[in-house]
Structures are given as structure tokens and as C-alpha cells.
Motif scaffolding. Structure first.
Motif, PDB file in Angstrom:
ATOM      1  N   GLU A  16      38.297 -10.828  24.762  1.00 35.12           N
ATOM      2  CA  GLU A  16      38.359 -11.054  23.326  1.00 35.12           C
ATOM      3  C   GLU A  16      38.822  -9.804  22.585  1.00 35.12           C
ATOM      4  OE1 GLU A  16      34.852 -12.762  21.613  1.00 35.12           O
ATOM      5  OE2 GLU A  16      34.425 -13.957  23.397  1.00 35.12           O
ATOM      6  N   ALA A 309      45.757 -15.515  16.050  1.00 34.82           N
ATOM      7  CA  ALA A 309      45.826 -16.499  17.139  1.00 34.82           C
ATOM      8  C   ALA A 309      44.905 -16.104  18.283  1.00 34.82           C
ATOM      9  CB  ALA A 309      47.270 -16.625  17.643  1.00 34.82           C
ATOM     10  N   GLU A 310      44.889 -14.811  18.604  1.00 38.07           N
ATOM     11  CA  GLU A 310      44.029 -14.319  19.685  1.00 38.07           C
ATOM     12  C   GLU A 310      42.547 -14.408  19.302  1.00 38.07           C
ATOM     13  OE1 GLU A 310      48.063 -12.738  20.284  1.00 38.07           O
ATOM     14  OE2 GLU A 310      46.730 -12.846  18.565  1.00 38.07           O
ATOM     15  N   LYS A 311      42.239 -14.202  18.035  1.00 36.08           N
ATOM     16  CA  LYS A 311      40.849 -14.247  17.580  1.00 36.08           C
ATOM     17  C   LYS A 311      40.404 -15.662  17.233  1.00 36.08           C
ATOM     18  CE  LYS A 311      39.020 -11.206  14.925  1.00 36.08           C
ATOM     19  NZ  LYS A 311      37.956 -10.823  15.874  1.00 36.08           N
ATOM     20  N   GLY A 312      41.356 -16.504  16.881  1.00 35.36           N
ATOM     21  CA  GLY A 312      41.014 -17.882  16.545  1.00 35.36           C
ATOM     22  C   GLY A 312      40.518 -18.069  15.131  1.00 35.36           C
ATOM     23  N   CYS A 313      40.725 -17.070  14.281  1.00 33.79           N
ATOM     24  CA  CYS A 313      40.253 -17.195  12.904  1.00 33.79           C
ATOM     25  C   CYS A 313      40.911 -16.146  12.026  1.00 33.79           C
ATOM     26  CB  CYS A 313      38.728 -17.040  12.825  1.00 33.79           C
ATOM     27  SG  CYS A 313      38.144 -15.415  13.383  1.00 33.79           S
TER      28      CYS A 313
END
Length: 366
Positions: A16, A309-313
Motif C-alpha cells: 500500500e 488509483a493506487e490508494k483507492g480514494c
């Protein structure tokens, strides 16, 4: 914004992205709460509302970690800096931990207890005395049950390793960042060997912070990674550079620039510079990405937006900011509306706006 407050090491092991906060010392100096030169953090006790607000701005911008405002908070540094109010290190550490925890809990973020270089090390290199200062701070932090530790702003790998050894006795995750260039620490120890030394001392996360701009810092962390791979060691990588362009600095960093510390604003990174930095850091395998001196909340937001995009938020602060200028589509001027696109801002070469401004300076140590 949904934020998952799991252990820092667990999150990094899962690949993450961790968005760090920005450096607080320079920001609070500019706001009138810290004296340049000593750079000591009495404001945690004297002006808690200022520290609290800056924490809150970084949290809103997407920071997953809030670092305690305890930079240079060792008794030797406080004494030499002319601490006329007689505020103790223990008082500062306690107040700083409480402030960071209070704000972090508003957004389910983590709190990192931070220690930094000492003056005693420069005076006598006495391991026992240096470690005693770190142990004192450690004990004060443990009373507040911070989530993990960061040993930051070290110019000597030896002292940084001593800090890691002390912090690791807590049983908690320890990150260690050095303010070094690709040339290595002050003694000339290459970045790769610095990283090896820190990991062997017990560091779970290694990297760099402060002193140099993103370009140089990414290069340094890459060298750290190479050194670890060559030694067959593993650690997570962390980066928190200056929020300024400092291409002339190859040795002692931005403190050698004529503009340091009161005229650095003309070198400030744009938010688009930070988008580029965040992407390059991520592609270099760095997963803990933040900023140090000169980073403002909008810079931290830029990291969060680039890696959305990598964090999703997206962070709460993005509610008032159109990605890549998209909100400009509503502007009344057609030439401004034309700027509502990613390509425009990615390709822009900003002017300084300063008449007769030289493109580069001559650092004192070059």
C-alpha cells in the motif's frame, strides 16, 4: 475518504501507498511560531492551536501519518538554543504526542514519534550519552503509545544507527531517514552502505528527508535500494524531500544556498512538480511518500491525487480542487478554460516572475 488504520508495517508489506505529512518546522516559522536558527519545537506547548491546525491541514490533504512536532527536541539542543521559557523536552514531547493523536484520530491516521540528530554527537561522538538522549525521548513517547517511530534528519549513519537501536527496543516499527545526497553522509559513507547500516541496526523503513529536492532524493533512495539488494537485505523505502528546487546543492544541501532560510519561496515546487515527484517515487519502488520543509498541504494533496488509483480514494481537500484544473472549465475567460487539461499543466515551464532573477545560485560550499 475511507482510511484504514492498520499497522504501518502491515500496510507497507501489502504494497500500500503511505502518504506522509509535510515538514512542520519551516511552515510554523513562516507563520510566526518557530524561531529560525534554533528551529526547536516549543510551539507544541506555547501555541498548540497552531500545531493542531497544521496537522489538520495535512490530514485533510490526505496524510496517512502525522509526525509528532518534536524535531530537535533533545535537552542539549533546547539548552543551546536559548530556551528562555524553560520549557522541558518532556513537556514538548507530551504536548506534541497529544496534538498529533488528537488530530490523527479525526481521520483514522497513524502517529509517528520522531527523534532527530543531537548536538552531543557532534561534540564528542559519545555513544552512551547520545543514546541516553534517545532513550529519554523514547520513554516519553511510549507513555503516549504512538503507533511507530521515525528517526529523521541524520547526517551521520553512525548516529542514525544508534537512534534506531534505541527505538527498536520498544518493539515497534522503526523508520530511519537521513538528510544526505547521492554522495552519502558527511563522512562519505555511500547511501547504499548507510541503508545497510540502518537495516542491520533494526530499521524496518529507510530513506531520506529534507536538505535536497525530489530529484536528488529519489536518486539517493535508489542508491539505498541498490545497496540493500547487493547486501541481500530488505526494507521498505521512504522519501520526504524539500518542497523546493535545489539543483545546485550537491553536498550540504539547501542550507548552503544564499536564499536559506528566509528567501526560499521563489524555489517552491508547484503542485504539478509534486505530481511528477510522486509518480517517479512510486515507480522507483518507494511506498512511503511525503514531504519535509517547504511542503504545504496542497503539495500533500497533490501526492494523494497523483496516487489516487493506487490508494483507492481521494482526500477531503480534493473536494475543493478539480483534478488537473478541470474546475477551470467554468471560468469566464476562454484562454483560462483552455487550461483545464492535464497536458497543459504537465508541459508548463513556469516563469519565476522575478525581474533579473538568476536561474541558479552559487552555494557557499560549492
Amino acid at each position: 475518504m475511507k482510511r484504514n488504520k492498520r499497522d504501518i508495517l502491515e500496510r507497507l508489506n501489502a504494497g500500500e501507498v503511505i502518504v506522509g505529512d509535510g515538514g512542520m518546522v519551516l511552515q510554523l516559522e513562516r507563520r510566526g511560531y518557530v524561531k529560525a536558527g534554533p528551529w526547536t519545537p516549543e510551539a507544541a506547548v506555547e501555541h498548540p492551536e497552531a500545531v493542531r491546525q497544521l496537522h489538520r491541514e495535512f490530514l485533510r490533504a490526505g496524510a496517512d501519518v502525522l509526525q509528532t512536532f518534536t524535531f530537535y527536541c533533545s535537552e542539549d539542543k533546547l539548552e543551546l538554543s536559548g530556551n528562555v521559557t524553560n520549557i522541558t523536552g518532556a513537556q514538548i514531547n507530551e504536548a506534541a504526542c497529544d496534538l498529533a493523536r488528537e488530530v490523527a484520530d479525526e481521520g483514522n491516521a497513524l502517529v509517528a514519534g520522531c527523534v532527530s540528530q543531537t548536538l552531543i554527537y557532534l561534540e564528542n561522538h559519545n555513544e552512551a550519552e547520545v543514546k541516553s538522549l534517545f532513550k529519554k525521548q523514547l520513554q516519553e513517547f511510549l507513555k503516549k503509545d504512538i503507533d511507530f517511530f521515525i528517526a529523521e534528519f541524520f547526517r551521520y549513519a553512525e548516529e542514525a544507527a544508534w537512534a534506531v537501536e534505541v527505538l527498536k527496543t520498544s518493539g515497534k516499527t522503526v523508520g530511519a531517514t537521513m538528510c544526505i545526497s547521492p554522495h552519502g553522509d558527511v563522512n562519505g559513507l555511500p547511501p547504499g552502505e548507510c541503508a545497510v547500516r540502518l537495516v542491520k541496526a533494526g530499521a524496518d523503513i529507510v530513506g531520506v528527508n529534507c536538505h535536497l529536492d525530489p530529484t536528488s532524493c529519489i536518486q539517493t533512495v535508489k542508491l539505498m535500494r541498490e545497496g540493500l539488494e547487493k547486501a541481500g537485505l530488505k526494507a521498505h523505502l521512504m522519501i520526504q524531500p524539500l518542497g523546493c528546487h535545489t539543483p545546485e546543492c550537491n553536498l550540504t544541501g539547501y542550507i548552503s544556498l544564499p536564499e536559506y532560510p528566509f528567501a526560499m519561496e521563489c524555489r517552491t515546487l508547484t503542485r504539478w512538480d509534486v505530481h511528477k515527484y510522486a509518480r517517479e517515487a512510486y515507480e522507483a519502488g518507494i511506498r512511503y511518500i511525503g514531504g519535509c520543509c517547504g511542503f504545504e498541504a496542497y503539495h500533500i494533496r497533490a501526492i494523494s491525487e497523483e496516487l489516487r488509483a493506487e490508494k483507492g480514494c481521494l482526500p477531503p481537500a480534493s473536494e475543493k480542487h478539480g483534478l488537473w484544473g478541470e474546475a477551470l472549465q467554468m471560468h469566464t475567460k476562454p484562454w483560462v478554460r483552455a487550461r483545464a487539461q492535464r497536458k497543459y499543466w504537465q508541459d508548463l515551464l513556469p516563469a519565476s516572475g522575478r525581474p533579473k532573477c538568476p536561474s541558479m545560485a552559487t552555494p557557499a560550499d560549492e
